[in-house]
Design an enzyme around this catalytic site. Structure first.
Site, PDB file in Angstrom:
ATOM      1  N   ASP A 185       0.793  -1.308   0.145  1.00 17.76           N
ATOM      2  CA  ASP A 185       0.060   0.019   0.046  1.00 17.76           C
ATOM      3  C   ASP A 185       0.924   1.474  -0.041  1.00 17.76           C
ATOM      4  OD1 ASP A 185      -3.261   0.780   0.678  1.00 17.76           O
ATOM      5  OD2 ASP A 185      -1.699   2.336   1.335  1.00 17.76           O
ATOM      6  N   ASN A 189      -1.856  12.678  -4.636  1.00 20.83           N
ATOM      7  CA  ASN A 189      -2.867  13.040  -5.524  1.00 20.83           C
ATOM      8  C   ASN A 189      -3.321  14.645  -5.342  1.00 20.83           C
ATOM      9  OD1 ASN A 189      -3.315  10.881  -7.322  1.00 20.83           O
ATOM     10  ND2 ASN A 189      -4.381   9.878  -5.479  1.00 20.83           N
ATOM     11  N   ASP A 217      -1.333   8.620 -11.038  1.00 20.06           N
ATOM     12  CA  ASP A 217      -1.219   7.755 -11.750  1.00 20.06           C
ATOM     13  C   ASP A 217       0.154   7.162 -12.253  1.00 20.06           C
ATOM     14  OD1 ASP A 217      -4.087   7.603 -11.921  1.00 20.06           O
ATOM     15  OD2 ASP A 217      -4.303   8.538 -13.909  1.00 20.06           O
ATOM     16  N   GLU A 259      -4.497   1.949  -4.548  1.00 21.29           N
ATOM     17  CA  GLU A 259      -3.132   2.049  -4.332  1.00 21.29           C
ATOM     18  C   GLU A 259      -2.661   0.674  -3.969  1.00 21.29           C
ATOM     19  OE1 GLU A 259      -4.294   4.305  -0.653  1.00 21.29           O
ATOM     20  OE2 GLU A 259      -5.442   3.899  -2.979  1.00 21.29           O
TER      21      GLU A 259
END
Length: 328
Positions: A187, A195, A204, A230
């Site tokens: 993770d 983000n 991304d 993620e």
């Protein structure tokens, strides 16, 4: 040295013995001498090279109508066949129709003809155009791959990942052997911050780059998947507890040490990792993923950028496990 025309006449004479067979051929055929001169052919051959009979006789040489290649070789497929001492077939031959520069895929078989002293005169080549079939197979193959891979990372989907665990259980049950299957869950730390700070395109990029790192440091037999968001997963087959722990720490360090640079900006990226091992067919993928997830939770709660393992004695940091289980 005998005149080439005399040798060609002998080749045609030997070929004519089998002439009745050629009348029922659905495939194209062409009779050539060692210099690739075309001596005989049928209507199907005209269709492959897209030339009229009169044009084929005028051009005379196969190399001026059809170019073939062999991957990994500097020789053409035709040259390779003419060097063979026995009937030979080569599948999926890349070829080019010289008339219109069209790419083709052919199956080519050869039947060589010899003098009584063993000297080769030439060969009859059978050619089957499988371009359409090959393109169709590639199309369906691409669609098949797309259905089991995540478009962003190129990793396998959660469904495919779980199917591989089920297949390994079945294999072990059939062979009456215990599984040794490691489940490693990743993770990305503070991914929401990535983000929010750098934008979703940067997020991304981080996911795709992390997938690339995992691919680079994994074995060909490992199965890499995107479990959701993620969260990424790696299945390692036929491994020990120590082997799984070492692999997970190797992945973590590779991610930590990688330079993630997006649009000129360096993004700090680390990951928390949970590891478990499926050691019994009585286990299940659900419980294994749950154990890895609980290890992941402990890694997050204990500072992030760390690996926790659970091999049956609860969640412990990877360094503690490795210290108490030194390499033999």
């Amino acid at each position: 040295m005998e005149n080439q025309n005399v040798l060609d006449s002998r080749l045609i004479e030997k070929f004519e013995i089998h002439r009745d067979f050629t009348r029922v051929f659905l495939d194209a055929f062409v009779l050539i001498n060692k210099e690739h001169k075309v001596l005989k052919f049928n209507a199907a051959f005209c269709q492959i090279v897209e030339l009229r009979s009169i044009d084929i006789r005028r051009i005379d040489n196969l190399k001026e109508m059809l170019l073939t290649s062999l991957p990994g070789s500097d020789k053409s497929a035709i040259d390779q066949l003419l060097e063979s001492n026995s009937p030979t077939r080569i599948d999926e031959v890349p070829a080019v129709n010289v008339t219109n520069r069209k790419n083709l895929t052919l199956i080519i078989s050869s039947y060589p003809y010899y003098e009584s002293d063993g000297k080769m005169l030439g060969a009859c080549l059978l050619l089957r155009d499988v371009t359409a079939e090959t393109n169709l197979q590639s199309k369906y193959k691409d669609k098949s791959i797309q259905s089991i891979t995540d478009p962003l990372t190129g990793l396998y989907t959660r469904r495919y990942f779980e199917e591989q665990i089920d297949k390994e259980f079945e294999r072990c049950k059939t062979g009456n052997v215990p599984p040794r299957l490691s489940v490693i869950m990743f993770d990305l730390d503070k991914f929401k911050t990535v983000n929010d700070t750098y934008g979703h395109q940067a997020g991304d990029f981080v996911l795709a780059e992390t997938a690339r790192i995992l691919k680079t440091h994994s074995r060909r037999s490992d199965v890499l998947g995107r479990y959701g968001g993620e969260e990424l997963l790696v299945l390692i087959f036929e491994t020990s507890e120590r082997g799984a722990a070492v692999a997970a720490e190797k992945f973590r360090l590779a991610i930590q040490n990688n330079e993630y640079v997006f649009n000129g900006t360096r993004i700090p990226v680390t990951t928390s990792v949970g590891v478990t091992l499926i050691k019994s067919v009585e286990d299940s993928k659900e419980s294994a993923v749950k154990r890895a997830d609980e290890c992941l939770y402990h890694a997050k709660e204990n500072g992030r950028n760390i690996v926790y393992v659970d091999f049956g004695s609860g969640q412990i940091p990877v360094q503690s496990f490795l210290a108490s289980n030194p390499e033999v």
